[in-house]
Design an enzyme around this catalytic site. Structure first.
Site, short mmCIF file in Angstrom:
data_model
loop_
_atom_site.label_atom_id
_atom_site.label_comp_id
_atom_site.label_asym_id
_atom_site.label_seq_id
_atom_site.Cartn_x
_atom_site.Cartn_y
_atom_site.Cartn_z
N ARG A 16 21.33 92.85 66.98
CA ARG A 16 21.37 91.69 66.09
C ARG A 16 20.53 90.52 66.63
O ARG A 16 20.88 89.35 66.43
CB ARG A 16 22.82 91.24 65.84
CG ARG A 16 23.55 92.14 64.87
CD ARG A 16 24.95 91.63 64.60
NE ARG A 16 25.73 91.60 65.82
CZ ARG A 16 26.81 90.82 66.00
NH1 ARG A 16 27.20 90.03 65.04
NH2 ARG A 16 27.46 90.85 67.14
N GLU A 17 19.42 90.82 67.29
CA GLU A 17 18.56 89.76 67.81
C GLU A 17 18.08 88.87 66.66
O GLU A 17 17.87 87.67 66.84
CB GLU A 17 17.31 90.36 68.50
CG GLU A 17 17.58 91.18 69.74
CD GLU A 17 17.91 92.64 69.42
OE1 GLU A 17 18.13 92.99 68.24
OE2 GLU A 17 17.94 93.43 70.38
N ILE A 435 47.11 82.29 47.76
CA ILE A 435 46.59 83.65 47.66
C ILE A 435 46.84 84.47 48.93
O ILE A 435 46.69 85.68 48.93
CB ILE A 435 45.09 83.61 47.30
CG1 ILE A 435 44.90 82.83 46.00
CG2 ILE A 435 44.50 84.99 47.14
CD1 ILE A 435 45.69 83.34 44.82
N TRP A 565 34.66 98.66 51.03
CA TRP A 565 34.11 97.90 52.15
C TRP A 565 34.02 98.73 53.43
O TRP A 565 33.89 98.20 54.53
CB TRP A 565 34.92 96.61 52.36
CG TRP A 565 34.64 95.59 51.28
CD1 TRP A 565 33.66 95.66 50.33
CD2 TRP A 565 35.34 94.36 51.02
NE1 TRP A 565 33.72 94.57 49.50
CE2 TRP A 565 34.74 93.76 49.90
CE3 TRP A 565 36.42 93.72 51.63
CZ2 TRP A 565 35.17 92.53 49.37
CZ3 TRP A 565 36.85 92.50 51.10
CH2 TRP A 565 36.23 91.92 49.99
N ASP A 603 45.87 93.10 47.25
CA ASP A 603 44.60 92.47 46.86
C ASP A 603 43.53 93.51 46.52
O ASP A 603 43.35 94.47 47.26
CB ASP A 603 44.05 91.63 48.02
CG ASP A 603 44.91 90.40 48.31
OD1 ASP A 603 45.51 89.88 47.36
OD2 ASP A 603 44.94 89.97 49.47
N HIS A 645 45.38 90.35 43.43
CA HIS A 645 44.44 89.24 43.41
C HIS A 645 43.01 89.77 43.38
O HIS A 645 42.68 90.74 44.04
CB HIS A 645 44.63 88.36 44.65
CG HIS A 645 43.49 87.43 44.89
ND1 HIS A 645 43.26 86.33 44.09
CD2 HIS A 645 42.49 87.45 45.79
CE1 HIS A 645 42.16 85.72 44.52
NE2 HIS A 645 41.67 86.38 45.55
N HIS A 698 36.07 77.25 47.76
CA HIS A 698 34.81 77.41 48.50
C HIS A 698 34.23 76.08 48.94
O HIS A 698 33.23 76.03 49.65
CB HIS A 698 33.79 78.17 47.65
CG HIS A 698 34.27 79.54 47.27
ND1 HIS A 698 35.03 79.75 46.14
CD2 HIS A 698 34.17 80.72 47.89
CE1 HIS A 698 35.35 81.04 46.08
NE2 HIS A 698 34.84 81.64 47.12
N CYS A 730 41.40 81.43 45.69
CA CYS A 730 41.32 82.53 46.66
C CYS A 730 42.05 82.09 47.93
O CYS A 730 42.67 81.03 47.96
CB CYS A 730 39.85 82.86 46.93
SG CYS A 730 39.60 84.39 47.84
N1 GLN Z 1 44.90 87.62 50.63
C1 GLN Z 1 43.54 87.39 50.97
C2 GLN Z 1 43.38 85.95 51.51
O1 GLN Z 1 44.03 85.11 51.05
C3 GLN Z 1 42.62 87.59 49.80
C4 GLN Z 1 41.20 87.44 50.20
C5 GLN Z 1 40.21 87.82 49.12
O2 GLN Z 1 40.52 87.86 47.98
N2 GLN Z 1 39.00 88.10 49.48
O3 GLN Z 1 42.55 85.69 52.35
ZN ZN Z 2 39.94 86.11 46.57
#
Ligand code: GLN
Ligand code: ZN
Length: 762
Positions: A16-17, A435, A565, A603, A645, A698, A730
């Site tokens: 990862r340079e 969340i 993922w 989730d 979620h 965010h 979130c």
């Molecule tokens: N439960 C997770 C959190 O609150 C949900 C994260 C996500 O939706 N990416 O971080």
């Molecule tokens: Zn989320």
């Protein structure tokens, strides 16, 4: 004779340079000159590596200072007006401002590159004035030639893909944009031709999505024009990630080579090839080595596939290549000495894939006998893992074989469950919750680091985590939230955390791939049957519940997100792996329930991104994804409330699947695109518990009470207040404590106001 080719090499360097250089430059620790020198070194090193591996067609210009779509935009001077740019060569400061934002201007949007986990910067065309600022493919070609004597194959994003992925114009204006950009592509092509470049790779992955006849007419006009402008430059029109639907139209384009994916969409591409043939004046780029996964290929099967292709296209006109750029896999398995040797031997990252390509070419040229030893070694490595107890857990295989024996439906209908749950919980109108995660402060991260390094004992770390949980239970109480969470302080990553505790997962030490910009991820490797070992989240959740006078939600990552993922084994269909994970998670759900946890959130933020590129494959995917979710959540009692979620808001096209999850409560993101989502509920009522995020997590900004009331009002115009939940968009792990508390305080305030308004109406 047959040749080997590559489509793109990882940019990030062996260790990862690349990431380190970028971040040092951004923070001012590295000046521009040294930065560019370091990057050149990484770039040339990658080229040398490909030459050592014996690759005939080495790509140049696939390297980037951030992202290849951004490079293309900048090369054509497509810099939005809000950035400080006056024309001419685009300075690095502007380039990175577009990617990351700066004091004056917000960054350009970023989104997923087709169905990969790579994210590109979305070009904004609206107010930009196109002009060629630099012929990047030409510069890359010259550098490789001058420094290494490599006559590379410049790579660029094709015009049609570029436009389709850009924003800032209406669909019917696409013709106008073609007219504006085509002359610039023409100029690039002419200069490459004049330089004596033989092949240029033009990436048009958009051809592997569902395009219309109209689209194909435009594509055809573009390539006609380019062929006329630079007749001696050989264009390898490269598609990947899926099969090409308009096969006949594509192979009739005036280009000298067509690259097809024979891994993803292989069946269809193969069928098209054998049905419609392949033009005699063209070269076939045969993408037979999987560029998206990390497993050694079955080389015997690949040789058979090549033989099959050669019945249509003779080997003289064939290039053996990966299915797509190797940007999506880590650099090399070499340093992975912590993995079980059986597993390590069965892996092939970018460098090992290049070896495989070279081997296939050699086998075709000199006969299988010439590479018998290598073929045997490869076969044995695959076989060893296949037979290994590491991979095979008979009880898991049996459970998945009898899938119908496992409930995938709750015992009662939502209406029944709802009554029982309401009796149990006595929740107020418009219940408030979060969340899952609370701020992962530097303190939390340091604690984890100390523990991982062995500086802290398990006990010390556990005590620390418990203190965090306690602090936040008290905070939630004081804020007056209705449903609590424990805060996820013990987790770095929502997939890794579970992968580390389930059987069937492995973690590499250096298996990084670029996710966006300098950010790299190290996806878990699902190499074997997935099994539950012991409870993973019960202790923390139960501890939190013991301190709380309100319900605490258990918090799990769902089967589809874990699947999407990770790097997934390729010896069985993905859906089977999803079911295995689902059954393992079901054990966790049941353990939580048995421990008295009555609300459990599973989730699935990655459900949507797993959608296949082709619409006609959506139904099948959604079907098994929904089934997997339900397998993990259906055995609980009526009174146990299942939450889920998702963090996005494009819902209209998958709303049926969302409904089919049969979760008692779903929370989704909306604050960044409120109007759109609400619209989709207008003619599509949702009749289970639902929380539309009332503020954007965010941003560090603390939203006001009024804003959130307005958000709630808007949602309640189309949704039933009796089913509505109030929550942020979130998880809050990236936020600071002060802003989190302040925002939640306002959220609770807003809820009080809303409750008064809507109480009468219920
Ligand atoms: N439960 C997770 C959190 O609150 C949900 C994260 C996500 O939706 N990416 O971080
Ligand atoms: Zn989320």
């Amino acid at each position: 004779m047959i040749k080997s080719g590559n489509l793109g090499y990882p940019r990030i360097g062996k260790n990862r340079e690349w990431k380190k250089a970028l971040e040092a430059f951004w923070s001012g620790k590295l000046d521009e000159k040294s930065f560019l020198e370091q990057l050149a070194e990484i770039r040339l090193d990658g080229l040398k590596r490909q030459r050592e591996k014996g690759i005939d067609r080495i790509p140049v210009g696939d390297f980037t200072l951030y992202d290849h779509m951004l490079d293309t935009a900048v090369m054509f001077g497509l810099v939005p007006k809000r950035f400080d740019y006056k024309g001419g060569a685009v300075p690095l400061s502007v380039y990175y401002a577009m990617a990351r934002g700066d004091r004056e201007a917000t960054a350009c949007e970023m989104t997923k590159w087709f169905n990969t986990n790579y994210h590109y910067i979305v070009p904004e065309l609206a107010d930009a004035a196109p002009a060629l600022t630099e012929n990047r493919p030409l510069s890359a070609y010259r550098e490789a030639k001058a420094k290494l004597g490599i006559a590379g194959k410049p790579v660029m994003v094709g015009l049609y893909t570029f436009l389709k992925l850009s924003k800032g114009y209406e669909p019917e204006q696409i013709g106008g944009w073609i007219d504006r950009l085509l002359p610039l592509y023409v100029q690039v092509f002419k200069e490459l031709e004049a330089e004596g470049v033989e092949w240029v790779q033009v990436d048009e992955p958009i051809l592997a999505t569902s395009l219309t006849e109209e689209d194909m007419k435009r594509v055809s006009a573009v390539y006609e024009a380019l062929a006329q402008a630079a007749p001696r430059l050989k264009v390898m029109l490269q598609t990947y990630f899926e099969a090409v639907d308009h096969y006949e139209a594509v192979i009739s384009l005036p280009v000298r080579g067509i690259g097809l994916d024979f891994v993803h969409g292989s069946e269809q591409n193969l069928r098209s090839l054998t049905t419609f043939g392949f033009p005699e004046d063209k070269v076939l780029g045969a993408g037979v080595i999987d560029g998206r996964n990390i497993w050694r290929a079955d080389l015997d099967a690949k040789l058979e596939l090549l033989a099959q292709l050669s019945a249509v296209v003779p080997y003289e006109r064939m290039i053996v290549q990966p299915s797509c750029s190797l940007l999506h896999v880590p650099v090399t398995t070499e340093p992975e000495n912590k993995l079980d040797p059986v597993l390590k031997a069965a892996l092939a990252f970018a460098d090992e894939k290049l070896d495989e390509l070279a081997l296939l070419v050699k086998a075709v040229k000199e006969g299988k006998a010439a590479v018998a030893e290598e073929l045997t070694a490869s076969r044995e490595a695959r076989e060893a893992l296949q037979q290994s107890p590491l991979r095979n857990r008979p009880s898991v295989q049996e459970a998945v074989a009898r899938l119908d024996a496992h409930p995938s439906r709750r015992a009662s209908s939502f209406e029944t469950r709802r009554k029982v749950q309401q009796q149990r919980w006595q929740l107020p109108l418009l219940p408030t919750t979060t969340i899952g995660s609370f701020p992962q402060t530097p303190e939390v991260r340091q604690a984890r680091l100390k523990w991982r390094k062995g500086e802290w004992s398990n006990e010390q770390y556990e005590t620390f985590i418990r203190e965090q949980i306690k602090t936040w239970i008290e905070l939630q109480e004081e804020l007056g939230l209705d449903v609590f969470v424990h805060g996820e302080f013990e987790r770095t990553d929502m997939v890794e955390f579970f992968g580390e505790k389930l059987d069937g997962f492995a973690f590499t030490s250096n298996g990084w791939v670029q996710s966006y910009g300098s950010r790299c991820v190290k996806p878990p490797v699902i190499y074997g049957d997935v099994a539950f070992v012991k409870p993973m989240t019960v202790a923390e959740t139960v501890y939190a519940q013991s301190l709380a006078n309100k319900p605490v939600k258990g918090m799990l990552t769902g089967p589809i997100t874990i699947l999407n993922w990770s790097f997934v084994r390729d010896d069985m269909p993905r859906e089977q792996v999803a079911y295995q994970i689902a059954l393992a998670l079901r054990s966790e759900v049941e353990a939580l329930e048995a421990a008295g946890i009555g609300m459990i959130q599973v989730d699935e933020p990655a459900l949507r991104e797993g959608l296949p590129l082709k619409r006609d494959k959506w139904a099948d995917y959604l079907d098994w994804a929904v089934r997997a979710f339900r397998l993990s959540t259906s055995t609980v009692k009526d009174e146990t409330q299942i939450h889920t979620h998702m963090c996005y808001s494009e819902f209209h096209d998958i709303i049926d699947a969302i409904r089919a999850l049969d979760a008692d409560v779903i929370s989704i993101e909306t604050s960044r695109s409120h109007g759109e989502l609400i619209e989709s509920f207008e003619n599509n009522t949702y009749d289970k518990g639902i929380g539309l995020g009332v503020y954007d997590i965010h941003s560090p900004r603390v939203p006001s009470v009024e804003e959130m009331v307005a958000m709630i009002d808007r949602a309640l115009r189309v949704l039933d207040p009796a089913l509505f939940w109030i929550n942020p968009d979130c998880g809050l792990k990236t936020r600071k404590q002060e802003e989190t508390v302040a925002s939640l305080r306002n959220m609770v305030e807003a809820t009080k106001i809303a409750r008064e308004k809507y109480a009468v109406k219920c």
